[in-house]
Design an enzyme around this catalytic site. Structure first.
Site, PDB file in Angstrom:
ATOM      1  N   ASP A  51       0.821  -1.208   0.000  1.00 23.97           N
ATOM      2  CA  ASP A  51       0.000   0.000   0.000  1.00 23.97           C
ATOM      3  C   ASP A  51       0.855   1.258   0.000  1.00 23.97           C
ATOM      4  OD1 ASP A  51      -2.319  -1.471   0.028  1.00 23.97           O
ATOM      5  OD2 ASP A  51      -2.646  -1.291   2.192  1.00 23.97           O
ATOM      6  N   TYR A 110       6.006  -9.912   7.047  1.00 28.34           N
ATOM      7  CA  TYR A 110       5.938  -8.484   7.340  1.00 28.34           C
ATOM      8  C   TYR A 110       6.357  -8.203   8.781  1.00 28.34           C
ATOM      9  CZ  TYR A 110       3.286  -7.260   3.092  1.00 28.34           C
ATOM     10  OH  TYR A 110       2.892  -7.035   1.793  1.00 28.34           O
TER      11      TYR A 110
END
Length: 260
Positions: A51, A110
């Site tokens: 994003d 992540y």
């Protein structure tokens, strides 16, 4: 001939990975550098889309060429000279025709960084969050999270997917020091906004504003409106993308002659 590109980037200045009509993306910037260097239009496919504002310590993309090409260190250096300082290519190596940056990936890992103290050197690279967080409670929430596979409650409502199931390999909070926390999570796939929404919801738990029982109810509800706010993008990093050993064999053997 298909080649994998291993790169990293600081996402602060970009509207995410994917090409956007109304802003600069990492993909567009990378394709422009390749196009300039090769003198013809070049297109890449990534392991996944990050994003706006999200960073990547390790990202992979693949590019296709009509003929085999020798990607020397000097050639990669020339590409990095064209790219802005916040995008770096580390390696370009040949793979098999069937190897795909997105579909061959077996996991994505992540990390989300939180710091209680403002830093002049980590601006945009960590979430500056002052309230004290109870990581013991947050790790109890992680244990609950790992018991589930459907994460629709943590996905943006407009996510264009056929299902909301993900296989989580691990999820836990690590106390770095009295002022810093890092969230670690690895899965075969992630939904749009999933990690940031999980973090935002767990921050509620860490502040003792949400119970563990309610957290599980939120997961079972499969309703995004019941989860917490998404944490800011600047603390999120894609740190590793996993592939079968045979895909990365060429990388481990070095650049070689650029042929397979």
């Amino acid at each position: 001939m298909r080649y994998f590109i291993e790169l990293s980037y600081r996402g602060t200045a970009y509207h995410g990975w994917q090409t956007q009509a109304n802003g600069t993306s990492v993909q567009t910037t990378l394709e422009a550098a390749l196009t300039q260097r090769f003198g013809k239009p070049m297109y890449v496919m990534a392991s996944g889309r990050t994003d706006a504002g999200v960073h990547a310590r390790q990202q992979f993309a693949h590019v296709e060429l009509v003929e085999p090409f020798l990607f020397t260190d000097s050639f990669i250096y020339s590409l990095n000279c064209i790219l802005p300082e916040d995008i770096v290519i580390h390696r370009i190596f040949p793979v098999r025709e069937k190897d795909h940056a997105r579909f061959s990936a077996t996991f994505r890992y992540y990390q989300y960084l939180i710091s209680r103290q403002k830093s002049a050197f980590e601006s945009g690279l960590t979430y500056h969050f002052r309230p004290t967080l109870d990581e013991i409670l947050m790790n109890e929430a992680c244990k609950i999270l790992l018991q589930h596979t459907n994460f629709q409650s943590f996905s943006k409502a407009r996510a264009n997917v056929t299902h909301f199931n993900c296989r989580l390999d691990f999820a836990y909070w690590e106390r770095i020091n009295e002022d810093s926390l890092t969230f670690h999570i690895r899965a075969d796939r992630f939904l749009w906004g999933m990690v940031r929404t999980i973090v935002g919801t767990m921050i509620e738990i860490g502040q003792k504003r949400m119970s563990l029982e309610l957290f599980e109810q939120i997961i079972l509800s499969r309703d995004r409106n019941k989860a917490g706010r998404a944490a800011p993008a600047n603390g999120l990093f894609l740190v590793e993308v996993g592939y079968p050993n045979e895909v990365l064999l060429a990388r481990s053997m070095g650049q070689g002659a650029g042929f397979i």
